[in-house]
Design an enzyme around this catalytic site. Structure first.
Site, PDB file in Angstrom:
ATOM      1  CB  SER A   1      -0.929   0.011   1.222  1.00 37.50           C
ATOM      2  OG  SER A   1      -0.189  -0.164   2.415  1.00 37.50           O
TER       3      SER A   1
ATOM      4  CG  ASN B   1      -4.103  -5.080  12.933  1.00 39.25           C
ATOM      5  OD1 ASN B   1      -3.564  -4.964  11.824  1.00 39.25           O
ATOM      6  ND2 ASN B   1      -4.436  -6.259  13.442  1.00 39.25           N
TER       7      ASN B   1
ATOM      8  CB  THR C   1     -41.846  24.248  -9.234  1.00 42.10           C
ATOM      9  OG1 THR C   1     -42.933  24.713 -10.022  1.00 42.10           O
ATOM     10  CG2 THR C   1     -41.781  25.061  -7.938  1.00 42.10           C
ATOM     11  CG  HIS C   2     -42.501  20.895 -12.127  1.00 44.47           C
ATOM     12  ND1 HIS C   2     -42.766  19.572 -11.850  1.00 44.47           N
ATOM     13  CD2 HIS C   2     -43.242  21.605 -11.236  1.00 44.47           C
ATOM     14  CE1 HIS C   2     -43.646  19.493 -10.857  1.00 44.47           C
ATOM     15  NE2 HIS C   2     -43.951  20.711 -10.458  1.00 44.47           N
TER      16      HIS C   2
ATOM     17  CB  SER D   1     -14.830  26.221 -28.706  1.00 41.19           C
ATOM     18  OG  SER D   1     -14.735  25.525 -29.936  1.00 41.19           O
TER      19      SER D   1
ATOM     20  CG  ASN E   1     -17.597  25.800 -23.861  1.00 41.79           C
ATOM     21  OD1 ASN E   1     -18.680  26.227 -24.263  1.00 41.79           O
ATOM     22  ND2 ASN E   1     -16.696  25.257 -24.654  1.00 41.79           N
TER      23      ASN E   1
ATOM     24  CE1 TYR F   1      -6.249  -3.680   8.763  1.00 40.08           C
ATOM     25  CE2 TYR F   1      -5.322  -5.847   8.403  1.00 40.08           C
ATOM     26  CZ  TYR F   1      -5.461  -4.531   8.021  1.00 40.08           C
ATOM     27  OH  TYR F   1      -4.824  -4.080   6.913  1.00 40.08           O
TER      28      TYR F   1
ATOM     29  CD  GLN G   1      -2.744  -2.623   2.193  1.00 38.35           C
ATOM     30  OE1 GLN G   1      -2.058  -2.797   3.187  1.00 38.35           O
ATOM     31  NE2 GLN G   1      -2.463  -3.195   1.027  1.00 38.35           N
TER      32      GLN G   1
ATOM     33  CE  LYS H   1      -4.134   2.495   4.459  1.00 38.92           C
ATOM     34  NZ  LYS H   1      -5.195   1.674   5.061  1.00 38.92           N
TER      35      LYS H   1
END
Ligand code: ARG
Length: 459
Positions: free
Chosen positions: A24, A111, A156-157, A278, A286, A318, A323, A326
């Site tokens: 790890s 651990n 709304t909607h 662009s 954009n 454990y 592991q 993370k």
């Protein structure tokens, strides 16, 4: 050759693939500072309780600082054979200080060590999230103050509903982020118990002082059950679920910014700093930051599901599966911090287009509810009847291709005789928002009250 940390019973070393799946260190080196802080606290406690000598503890603590500075300045050589950050640090400490290094791991296991390191790391991220959310709230309040009385359509909607104020819309996100803030604060309180001293799973026969290490590392207390201490990852899941909900809020706002900055809406102009062009269409600006933010949120949701899935089948205590906690949390934390920072920048630097907002606020029959309310208030109509009459007036306006304030009094009377000239007073958007003075309503005066309240909260 076998592993120098645990190889006593092994004749042969691991297969190369075994080493690859087991290691790890490629990512848990991000916990180096936490690992060294935990080890330094542990060494001081071992000396205070007479388990090792003061001089060994001093040598260990000094040596660990040397290791830390090597890591921080990029001079440290990480080894995959040494699996993880814990064994990399300890092996290097041995090279630097010799024999006393071997005494550091007394009354400790990887651990409880990894649980402690990871908690410290997550706790730092909670603090960073809290700071990031506060900065964004401050930016939103800034926008709300600029346009506390600017009118815009409320939807709304995504269909025009009633006029609202720009300030009110900004402050809606402040409320959401305020709850996100308190969720992170809750999570921090809940997780702030120290696993160190749980050892492998059962505690230890050495006369350790867990209260001392807990205090040294800024925890409120040691965790009360050694099995739970090494097996618990719900502090990380708390972080991921708080992060997910916060991210969902950011994504909704990002979506709105994408829509608002379009040529069809023109509600907002994003700053050049947060826009891209662009390579073929010269007119383009954009809103890439908002789009990427909206997309990066998926990683955070994904991490939450991934870690829930890792944990759901694990017998106590454990298992190596853990592991895999993370990378998920690291990636989610990175994405959240980036999203918060980008949103804070976009909000601080964007410009609401007051005129476009006002024009949009007045279209789409946005004051139809005000008209219906007027019929109830002034002509004493039941609301259902007023709703029906207003609907007919909207249909009439629609057929004439105009908005409600553009109808003549004769038009109005053709639908409902008793309507008077006074009705036109309530059809304007400014009047509409100013009238919504109920607590938490969109009236500028209400918005200003909420802005003042939030400013005090942040102090
Ligand atoms: N690298 C390991 C992890 O991240 C550390 C704990 C290892 N413990 C063990 N019993 N193998 O979980």
């Amino acid at each position: 050759s076998s592993n120098q940390m645990w190889g006593g019973r092994f004749a042969a070393g691991p297969d190369a693939i075994m080493e690859a799946i087991n290691a790890s260190i490629g990512y848990d080196q991000r916990m180096a500072a936490q690992d060294i802080a935990g080890s330094r606290a542990h060494a001081a406690m071992l000396a205070a309780t007479g388990i090792i000598t003061d001089s060994d503890a001093d040598t260990i603590r000094e040596g660990l600082l040397t290791v830390l500075s090597e890591i921080e300045t990029g001079r440290f050589e990480f080894s995959t054979a040494l699996e993880d950050i814990h064994m990399n640090v300890e092996a290097r400490l041995k090279q630097i200080i010799g024999e006393p290094a071997g005494r550091l791991h007394t009354a400790r296991s990887r651990n409880d060590q990894v649980a402690t390191d990871f908690k410290l790391w997550v706790r730092d991220q909670i603090d960073a999230a809290i700071d990031g959310i506060k900065a964004l709230i401050t930016a939103l309040i800034g926008q709300a103050e600029i346009g506390s009385d600017w009118v815009m359509p409320g939807f709304t909607h995504l269909q025009t509903a009633q006029p609202v104020t720009w300030g009110h819309h900004m402050m809606a996100y402040v409320e959401m982020l305020g709850r996100d803030l308190s969720r992170f604060q809750d999570a921090r309180k809940r997780m702030n118990e120290c696993p160190l001293g749980a050892a492998a799973l059962a505690g230890t026969s050495f006369p350790i002082d867990r209260h001392m290490t807990a205090a040294a590392l800024g925890f409120d207390r040691p965790s009360a059950n050694s099995l739970d201490a090494v097996a618990d990852r719900d502090f990380a899941l708390d972080f991921l679920s708080c992060a997910s909900i916060c991210a969902m809020h950011l994504s909704r706002f990002a979506e709105e910014l994408v829509i608002w900055s379009s040529a069809q809406f023109r509600f907002v102009t994003m700053s050049d700093k947060w826009s891209t062009g662009s390579s073929i269409m010269p007119q383009k600006r954009n809103p890439d930051a908002a789009e990427l933010l909206r997309a990066k949120i998926g990683r955070i949701f994904g991490a939450n599901v991934a870690l829930m899935t890792v944990m759901k089948g694990l017998p106590l205590a454990y298992s190596k599966d853990m592991q895999e906690d993370k990378e998920q949390v690291f990636d989610a934390a990175d994405s959240l911090m980036l999203a918060l920072a980008a949103m804070t920048g976009m909000v601080s630097d964007m410009t609401g287009n007051r005129d476009a907002l006002a024009a949009a606020a007045g279209s789409g029959f946005s004051t139809a509810t005000d008209l219906a309310d007027w019929l109830v208030r002034e002509l004493n109509m039941p609301f259902r009847d007023a709703h029906h009459v207003t609907g007919s007036l909207v249909a009439l306006a629609e057929s004439k291709g105009c908005d409600l304030p553009d109808l003549t009094l004769a038009d109005m009377k053709s639908v409902h005789g008793p309507i008077t000239e006074a009705v036109f007073d309530v059809l304007g958007v400014d009047k509409s928002v100013a009238s919504r003075m109920s607590y938490g309503g969109t009236a500028p005066a209400q918005v200003v009250t909420q802005i003042e309240r939030w400013k005090k909260v942040l102090e």
